[in-house]
Design a protein around this motif. Sequence first.
Motif, mmCIF file in Angstrom:
data_model
loop_
_atom_site.group_PDB
_atom_site.id
_atom_site.type_symbol
_atom_site.label_atom_id
_atom_site.label_comp_id
_atom_site.label_asym_id
_atom_site.label_seq_id
_atom_site.Cartn_x
_atom_site.Cartn_y
_atom_site.Cartn_z
ATOM 1 N N VAL A 1 0.132 -0.296 9.144
ATOM 2 C CA VAL A 1 -0.249 -0.283 7.727
ATOM 3 C C VAL A 1 -0.170 1.117 7.138
ATOM 4 O O VAL A 1 0.373 1.304 6.050
ATOM 5 N N ALA B 1 3.351 2.123 6.450
ATOM 6 C CA ALA B 1 3.913 1.281 5.394
ATOM 7 C C ALA B 1 3.397 1.697 4.022
ATOM 8 O O ALA B 1 4.164 1.739 3.049
ATOM 9 N N VAL B 2 2.114 2.034 3.926
ATOM 10 C CA VAL B 2 1.551 2.494 2.649
ATOM 11 C C VAL B 2 2.187 3.824 2.247
ATOM 12 O O VAL B 2 2.553 4.018 1.081
ATOM 13 N N VAL C 1 -4.417 -7.574 2.094
ATOM 14 C CA VAL C 1 -3.363 -7.025 2.943
ATOM 15 C C VAL C 1 -2.973 -8.129 3.912
ATOM 16 O O VAL C 1 -3.834 -8.769 4.506
ATOM 17 N N TRP D 1 5.893 -5.046 1.723
ATOM 18 C CA TRP D 1 6.060 -3.888 2.616
ATOM 19 C C TRP D 1 7.532 -3.535 2.806
ATOM 20 O O TRP D 1 7.853 -2.396 3.115
ATOM 21 N N LEU E 1 5.613 3.145 0.845
ATOM 22 C CA LEU E 1 5.526 2.594 -0.509
ATOM 23 C C LEU E 1 5.180 3.688 -1.511
ATOM 24 O O LEU E 1 5.761 3.770 -2.597
ATOM 25 N N ALA F 1 2.810 -8.044 2.662
ATOM 26 C CA ALA F 1 2.595 -7.258 1.442
ATOM 27 C C ALA F 1 1.170 -6.747 1.338
ATOM 28 O O ALA F 1 0.273 -7.180 2.064
ATOM 29 N N LEU G 1 4.826 -6.735 9.033
ATOM 30 C CA LEU G 1 3.958 -5.946 9.917
ATOM 31 C C LEU G 1 3.367 -6.866 10.979
ATOM 32 O O LEU G 1 3.023 -8.009 10.700
#
Length: 98
Positions: free
Chosen positions: A75, A78-79, A46, A65, A82, A50, A69
């Motif tokens: 995070v 962002a996850v 991480v 991402w 995605l 990305a 970030l």
Amino acid sequence: MSTPFTADAVEAIKRHMNDDHADDSLIIVRGLGGRPDARTALTSDVDAEAITFTIDGGERVRVPWGQTLTERAQVRKAVVLLYREACDKLGIAARGEH
């Protein structure tokens, strides 16, 4: 590949993703990583740009991402973004949206 995250933070994120969200990782790889036939996906890195997965025991797939970030707290969001984008692309319902 720069990162605003300490090595300990990266390890904690990887552990959490691999222990609690392996299925979500696979959906992200299939939908956004260009590997629709992947069978497994483990978070392997991480950074600010990305998240990287190791799929099917070897190949590394990097999924951006979509923004840079700057802190660990970003995070999770962002996850989730995605994951939802990958679900949309794959035509499957995201958890909580059934």
